[in-house]
Design a protein around this motif. Structure first.
Motif, mmCIF file in Angstrom:
data_model
loop_
_atom_site.group_PDB
_atom_site.id
_atom_site.type_symbol
_atom_site.label_atom_id
_atom_site.label_comp_id
_atom_site.label_asym_id
_atom_site.label_seq_id
_atom_site.Cartn_x
_atom_site.Cartn_y
_atom_site.Cartn_z
ATOM 1 N N VAL A 197 0.457 9.392 -2.715
ATOM 2 C CA VAL A 197 1.402 8.283 -2.556
ATOM 3 C C VAL A 197 1.220 7.280 -3.695
ATOM 4 C CG1 VAL A 197 1.525 8.569 -0.051
ATOM 5 C CG2 VAL A 197 -0.179 7.022 -1.028
ATOM 6 N N TRP A 198 2.258 6.510 -3.966
ATOM 7 C CA TRP A 198 2.248 5.575 -5.094
ATOM 8 C C TRP A 198 1.571 4.254 -4.768
ATOM 9 C CZ3 TRP A 198 7.013 5.454 -8.775
ATOM 10 C CH2 TRP A 198 7.245 6.753 -9.263
ATOM 11 N N ASN A 199 1.274 4.022 -3.504
ATOM 12 C CA ASN A 199 0.752 2.708 -3.108
ATOM 13 C C ASN A 199 -0.714 2.567 -3.528
ATOM 14 O OD1 ASN A 199 2.671 3.900 -0.930
ATOM 15 N ND2 ASN A 199 3.010 1.695 -0.888
ATOM 16 N N SER A 200 -0.911 2.047 -4.733
ATOM 17 C CA SER A 200 -2.260 1.798 -5.243
ATOM 18 C C SER A 200 -2.193 0.656 -6.244
ATOM 19 C CB SER A 200 -2.832 3.055 -5.921
ATOM 20 O OG SER A 200 -2.140 3.333 -7.124
ATOM 21 N N TRP A 201 -3.361 0.020 -6.477
ATOM 22 C CA TRP A 201 -3.382 -1.074 -7.456
ATOM 23 C C TRP A 201 -3.118 -0.549 -8.864
ATOM 24 C CZ3 TRP A 201 -2.406 -5.509 -5.731
ATOM 25 C CH2 TRP A 201 -2.891 -5.955 -4.499
ATOM 26 N N GLY A 202 -3.485 0.704 -9.127
ATOM 27 C CA GLY A 202 -3.192 1.294 -10.423
ATOM 28 C C GLY A 202 -1.703 1.357 -10.695
ATOM 29 N N THR A 203 -0.924 1.699 -9.657
ATOM 30 C CA THR A 203 0.528 1.741 -9.807
ATOM 31 C C THR A 203 1.094 0.343 -10.046
ATOM 32 O OG1 THR A 203 0.649 3.670 -8.349
ATOM 33 C CG2 THR A 203 2.680 2.435 -8.701
ATOM 34 N N VAL A 204 0.535 -0.658 -9.366
ATOM 35 C CA VAL A 204 0.985 -2.033 -9.557
ATOM 36 C C VAL A 204 0.764 -2.462 -11.006
ATOM 37 C CG1 VAL A 204 0.598 -4.437 -8.905
ATOM 38 C CG2 VAL A 204 0.628 -2.652 -7.142
ATOM 39 N N LEU A 205 -0.417 -2.156 -11.555
ATOM 40 C CA LEU A 205 -0.716 -2.520 -12.943
ATOM 41 C C LEU A 205 0.209 -1.800 -13.917
ATOM 42 C CD1 LEU A 205 -4.630 -2.553 -12.810
ATOM 43 C CD2 LEU A 205 -3.081 -4.522 -12.873
ATOM 44 N N LYS A 206 0.461 -0.512 -13.650
ATOM 45 C CA LYS A 206 1.388 0.233 -14.497
ATOM 46 C C LYS A 206 2.779 -0.376 -14.436
ATOM 47 C CE LYS A 206 -0.840 4.778 -14.252
ATOM 48 N NZ LYS A 206 -0.691 6.178 -13.743
ATOM 49 N N ALA B 31 0.592 -1.518 2.089
ATOM 50 C CA ALA B 31 0.227 -0.126 2.373
ATOM 51 C C ALA B 31 -0.909 0.390 1.488
ATOM 52 C CB ALA B 31 1.447 0.778 2.217
ATOM 53 N N ILE B 32 -1.313 -0.389 0.485
ATOM 54 C CA ILE B 32 -2.358 0.074 -0.442
ATOM 55 C C ILE B 32 -3.667 0.422 0.275
ATOM 56 C CG2 ILE B 32 -3.856 -0.686 -2.340
ATOM 57 C CD1 ILE B 32 -1.437 -2.046 -3.592
ATOM 58 N N PRO B 33 -4.137 -0.368 1.248
ATOM 59 C CA PRO B 33 -5.385 0.013 1.933
ATOM 60 C C PRO B 33 -5.314 1.360 2.655
ATOM 61 C CG PRO B 33 -4.860 -2.299 2.344
ATOM 62 C CD PRO B 33 -3.665 -1.699 1.689
ATOM 63 N N ARG B 34 -4.100 1.856 2.918
ATOM 64 C CA ARG B 34 -3.952 3.143 3.612
ATOM 65 C C ARG B 34 -3.662 4.287 2.628
ATOM 66 N NH1 ARG B 34 -0.795 -0.385 6.541
ATOM 67 N NH2 ARG B 34 1.143 0.614 5.888
ATOM 68 N N HIS B 35 -3.948 4.049 1.341
ATOM 69 C CA HIS B 35 -3.650 5.045 0.307
ATOM 70 C C HIS B 35 -4.266 6.400 0.626
ATOM 71 C CE1 HIS B 35 -4.641 7.176 -3.501
ATOM 72 N NE2 HIS B 35 -3.413 6.838 -3.824
ATOM 73 N N GLU B 36 -5.533 6.423 1.003
ATOM 74 C CA GLU B 36 -6.211 7.702 1.271
ATOM 75 C C GLU B 36 -5.596 8.415 2.456
ATOM 76 O OE1 GLU B 36 -10.636 9.351 2.577
ATOM 77 O OE2 GLU B 36 -10.475 7.575 1.291
ATOM 78 N N ASP B 37 -5.463 7.731 3.579
ATOM 79 C CA ASP B 37 -4.905 8.360 4.781
ATOM 80 C C ASP B 37 -3.466 8.814 4.553
ATOM 81 O OD1 ASP B 37 -7.252 7.974 6.149
ATOM 82 O OD2 ASP B 37 -6.592 6.127 7.139
ATOM 83 N N ASN B 38 -2.682 7.997 3.867
ATOM 84 C CA ASN B 38 -1.282 8.364 3.630
ATOM 85 C C ASN B 38 -1.157 9.554 2.685
ATOM 86 O OD1 ASN B 38 -0.431 6.316 5.306
ATOM 87 N ND2 ASN B 38 0.068 4.892 3.667
#
Length: 251
Positions: A60-69, A101-108
């Motif tokens: 899934v795209w919900n990550s801080w890395g995606t936000v920075l990109k 949704a970023i904290p649920r990145h792994e589960d999602n």
């Protein structure tokens, strides 16, 4: 009138999502009508795309890395994805939900991988049951990386995909060249998913649309749905024909 014990259903749009939905509803005994403004199935988004059936892209795209990109891409004219910086309530609420949704990145990601594997299986089943030839090539999908940093980041995602049931293994530069001899340039390493494959989405969707018709689905092509309103018996649709009017030649 619906068959005894069945429900009626209207599917708006004859792309890959609409046609697979209509097909499975029909298999379960429901009366289904498909509406599409085009004269044939799969004439918009499902007309042509990359053709990947790849559970290996389930992160899934919900990550801080995606936000920075995303922030970097906003000032890059050649960015692969652009975000309109003009604020609106819709955009701000969407961004808030994205970040939440970023904290649920792994589960999602694990859940999405499981869904992707299941979806691949259903697509293969439908193609086999209905004899649909959609130019499937079962050669797996290769991801390759130029730097160690990129490879290690992807390897962390591989661990999540494995929890979802997907096999994706690391390959050396020599193995990369063996898998894809046409690939040029230096690579640090790669990841290969043998169960992923590619195919022609337009051919698959059209083949399944024909199967829907054989199963009794009413195909209302050249019919645009203008509105849908819920009422006491169900949902009322307002439609119009999109067939071009033929002008008689003047004598």
């Amino acid at each position: 009138m619906s068959r005894s014990g069945s429900e009626t259903a209207a599917v708006i749009g004859a792309g890959i999502t609409g046609i697979t939905t209509a097909y499975n509803l029909a298999r379960h005994g429901h009366d289904v009508t498909v509406f599409d403004r085009h004269p044939y199935a799969a004439m918009e988004t499902s007309f042509a795309n990359g053709g990947q059936l790849s559970a290996s892209n389930a992160e899934v795209w919900n990550s801080w890395g995606t936000v920075l990109k995303g922030l970097k891409w906003m000032v890059s004219p050649g960015a692969p994805l652009l975000v309109n910086p003009r604020p609106s309530w819709h955009m701000l609420s969407w961004m808030a939900q994205f970040v939440a949704a970023i904290p649920r990145h792994e589960d999602n990601t694990i859940t999405t991988a499981r869904l992707a594997i299941e979806a691949r299986g259903h697509l293969r089943r439908m193609a086999a049951e209905e004899g649909i030839d959609f130019d499937a090539e079962n050669r797996g999908i290769l991801h390759f990386y130029a730097t160690r940093k990129e490879f290690e980041a992807a390897a962390r995602v591989t661990a999540l995909l494995a929890k979802g049931g997907l096999e994706r293994r690391a390959v050396t530069p020599a193995e990369i060249r063996s898998i894809e001899p046409a690939l040029q340039g230096e690579t640090y390493g790669g990841l290969y998913t043998p169960s992923d494959f590619i195919g022609d989405i337009h051919k698959f969707t059209n083949g399944l649309a024909l199967a829907c018709a054989r199963r009794g689905v009413a195909m209302r092509f050249s019919t645009e749905v203008l509105s849908a309103e819920a009422d006491e018996p169900g949902v009322a649709l307002v439609v119009r024909s999109t067939e071009p009017r033929l002008m008689a030649e003047a004598a």
